[in-house]
Scaffold this motif. Structure first.
Motif, PDB file in Angstrom:
ATOM      1  N   SER A  94      53.371 101.813 -22.984  1.00  0.00           N
ATOM      2  CA  SER A  94      53.992 100.441 -22.694  1.00  0.00           C
ATOM      3  C   SER A  94      52.945  99.543 -23.049  1.00  0.00           C
ATOM      4  CB  SER A  94      54.518 100.399 -21.261  1.00  0.00           C
ATOM      5  OG  SER A  94      55.682 101.332 -21.066  1.00  0.00           O
ATOM      6  N   ALA A  95      51.685  99.612 -23.299  1.00  0.00           N
ATOM      7  CA  ALA A  95      50.901  98.669 -23.571  1.00  0.00           C
ATOM      8  C   ALA A  95      51.357  97.925 -25.024  1.00  0.00           C
ATOM      9  CB  ALA A  95      49.468  98.746 -23.127  1.00  0.00           C
ATOM     10  N   ASN A 131      56.554 104.958 -19.997  1.00  0.00           N
ATOM     11  CA  ASN A 131      57.800 104.205 -19.151  1.00  0.00           C
ATOM     12  C   ASN A 131      58.592 105.341 -18.983  1.00  0.00           C
ATOM     13  OD1 ASN A 131      61.007 103.541 -18.857  1.00  0.00           O
ATOM     14  ND2 ASN A 131      60.544 102.275 -20.928  1.00  0.00           N
ATOM     15  N   PRO A 180      55.903  97.629 -25.255  1.00  0.00           N
ATOM     16  CA  PRO A 180      55.858  97.246 -23.918  1.00  0.00           C
ATOM     17  C   PRO A 180      57.601  97.684 -24.248  1.00  0.00           C
ATOM     18  CG  PRO A 180      55.732  95.638 -24.844  1.00  0.00           C
ATOM     19  CD  PRO A 180      54.399  96.457 -25.241  1.00  0.00           C
ATOM     20  N   PRO A 224      58.240  92.615 -21.226  1.00  0.00           N
ATOM     21  CA  PRO A 224      57.578  92.952 -21.566  1.00  0.00           C
ATOM     22  C   PRO A 224      56.034  91.693 -21.065  1.00  0.00           C
ATOM     23  CG  PRO A 224      59.352  92.631 -22.658  1.00  0.00           C
ATOM     24  CD  PRO A 224      59.735  93.120 -22.037  1.00  0.00           C
ATOM     25  N   ALA A 275      54.594  94.410 -18.305  1.00  0.00           N
ATOM     26  CA  ALA A 275      53.545  95.139 -18.747  1.00  0.00           C
ATOM     27  C   ALA A 275      52.530  94.802 -19.090  1.00  0.00           C
ATOM     28  CB  ALA A 275      54.791  95.751 -20.064  1.00  0.00           C
ATOM     29  N   GLN A 276      52.475  93.074 -19.947  1.00  0.00           N
ATOM     30  CA  GLN A 276      51.775  92.438 -20.409  1.00  0.00           C
ATOM     31  C   GLN A 276      50.326  92.766 -19.555  1.00  0.00           C
ATOM     32  OE1 GLN A 276      51.979  89.037 -23.245  1.00  0.00           O
ATOM     33  NE2 GLN A 276      49.741  89.187 -23.097  1.00  0.00           N
TER      34      GLN A 276
END
Length: 523
Positions: A318-319, A302, A322, A285, A288-289
């Motif tokens: 995914s934002a 993803n 995530p 995560p 992804a962030q």
């Protein structure tokens, strides 16, 4: 639809559109002509329809051209990993009985050594720079110069083998995965739909073509009449140069490459990038962030799948979510069944319970079985379903969350512990670059939850160890049962050629410790 026809139709629609980017660009008309001539050259070198040819090149446009030419000639393309050892390569050659092996400057010595151990060695073809051609090799360039233009007389059918990829062999002998033209075409269509890959998209071709992600980036670009920007070998700064110079708009990469791009501190220069997709491994995560904050992509997908069946499921945002693997893909059907290794596909677990992922083998993206491996078929294919070896559960929305591999599960003190949960918790520590969790032998617990970490550049390993220990105890949110009983600082995490973590190397003690916690764990 076969891939030779698909490529030719794209060239007819957009003959003057840029097909290949980078320092040696080509239009679709030029690439169509070139691949026709290389297809005839392969035939002159002894590769006929239905036969197999190994392409052992570093990558970039020369390998892509060979692969597309093979499609036109009805030859099964076998792009092999350049990181195979001599024994692995010799095994693959003996296993698939190719009519030729094409090599370049980076792979000739490896191939020549492997062929010494093969009972009936195929023709060795030089596909590198003409002036560097070793003695005893046939010349692809010379045959291409002599070849006529125009399509091959016998185009392939959609049921012919387009490509055979060999799995990396991280858990045993490499397995050949033959895939038909129809499976490759449907996988590419699925990619276009699921990632939002638009007509005319510009994409970076850095994922190797011996991996399904590299093939999908190439073929998606061809079907969408886009521009494929080749990079034969990954280098983060060089990748960013290509992205900015070529206005790359879509990236499909493994998490380790995204991480490397972030580490340059230059990723915010990639203002042309609008679409991100990743596969091959889980993404934390935290990563992804950071990608979402740096690039603010329109799409961030993803993709959960494999060589055998390209798509299992798609996490479309995914934002916002995530790490979530989402729902079954456009051509896919997925269910979670009892984790027992011999479970039947109908042994479906209750909602929210953890199970092993099974995917319908009726998907048009699917393979039909492994090459010469009935043992592997019996393990993975049951009653029309492919058992992926992954563990997952669903959330209240019905979306999949992957817990890890069945083989990676750690049994510590009688409790089943899943590495990815711990990795995601520790990844928030600001004092490390990478973290991987495996089980290592322990006298009391059977296996100890062991975190292998790579610290920030230039930081003393003992200081990294101190910081990670403190974070695991205080800020990770992990209950005591799941906190690492052992933390080891290493200089790198072992990975395959496409960035997959080689956990078995760490679990078996194949690492050099820079600093580690004291305790009774045994190596």
């Amino acid at each position: 639809m076969d891939l030779a026809t698909a490529f030719r139709w794209t060239a007819e629609r957009y003959p003057h559109r840029r097909a290949v980017g980078g320092p040696a660009p080509m239009t679709y008309a030029e690439w169509d002509t070139r691949t026709d001539r290389v297809a005839h050259a392969l035939s002159a070198l002894g590769a006929g329809p239905g036969e197999r040819a190994i392409f052992l090149l570093q990558g970039g446009e020369p390998l892509a051209t060979l692969h597309l030419a093979a499609q036109k000639a009805g030859i099964a393309s076998l792009p092999l990993s350049t990181r195979f050892g001599v024994d692995e390569l010799a095994y693959c050659i003996s296993d698939c009985s190719p009519v030729l092996v094409a090599v370049d400057e980076t792979t000739y010595a490896l191939a020549a050594q492997a062929l010494e151990t093969v009972e009936r060695p195929p023709t060795l073809v030089w596909a590198g720079a003409p002036g560097d051609q070793p003695r005893g090799t046939a010349s692809l360039a010379a045959e291409t110069d002599r070849a006529r233009s125009g399509p091959a007389p016998l185009p392939p059918t959609e049921s012919d083998i387009s490509v055979m990829l060999y799995t990396s062999g991280t858990t045993g002998r490499p397995k050949g995965v033959p895939r038909t033209h129809a499976a490759e075409f449907h996988a590419t269509l699925a990619h276009l739909v699921q990632t939002g890959h638009a007509p005319g998209e510009v994409t970076l071709g850095v994922m190797p073509l011996f991996h399904t992600m590299g093939l999908r980036s190439l073929l998606a670009s061809v079907l969408a009449a886009g521009t494929w920007v080749p990079q034969a070998k990954f280098d983060a700064d060089a990748s960013l140069d290509l992205i900015t110079q070529e206005n790359v708009s879509a990236l499909y990469l493994v998490p380790t490459i995204f991480w490397a791009l972030l580490q340059t501190g230059r990723l915010d220069e990639a203002t042309s990038v609008r679409k991100l997709a990743y596969a091959g491994a889980s993404m934390t995560p935290a990563l992804a962030q950071r990608l979402a904050e740096t690039l603010a992509p329109e799409r961030f997908v993803n993709h959960f799948g494999s060589t055998e069946i390209y798509t299992f499921s798609i996490g479309p945002d995914s934002a916002a979510k995530p790490g979530c693997a989402g729902r079954a893909g456009v051509f896919s059907r997925v269910r979670l069944v009892d984790p027992d290794p011999g479970a039947h596909p109908d042994d479906i677990v209750a909602p929210g319970e953890q199970g092993q992922v099974a995917v319908s083998a009726a998907s048009p993206e699917a393979f039909a079985g492994y090459w010469n491996r009935p043992d592997a078929d019996a393990k993975s294919l049951r009653d029309g379903w492919y058992f992926t070896g992954d563990l997952a559960s669903t959330d209240e929305d019905g979306d999949l969350w992957i817990a890890g591999r069945v083989d990676d599960m750690i049994n510590s003190g009688g409790e089943n512990i899943y590495p990815e949960e711990i990795e995601n918790a520790l990844a928030g520590c600001p004092d490390l670059d990478e973290v991987i969790v495996v089980g290592t032998p322990h006298d009391k617990w059977g296996h100890a939850v062991t975190a292998f970490v790579v610290g920030r550049p230039g930081v003393d390993p003992a200081r990294t160890l101190e910081k990670v220990e403190a974070y695991a105890r205080g800020a990770s949110g992990l209950p005591s049962m799941k906190r690492p009983k052992r933390i080891v600082v290493v200089d790198h995490i072992p990975k395959s050629a496409v960035g997959k973590i080689l956990r078995r190397h760490l679990a078996s003690g194949d690492f050099s410790s820079l600093a580690e916690t004291t305790g009774t764990a045994k190596r």
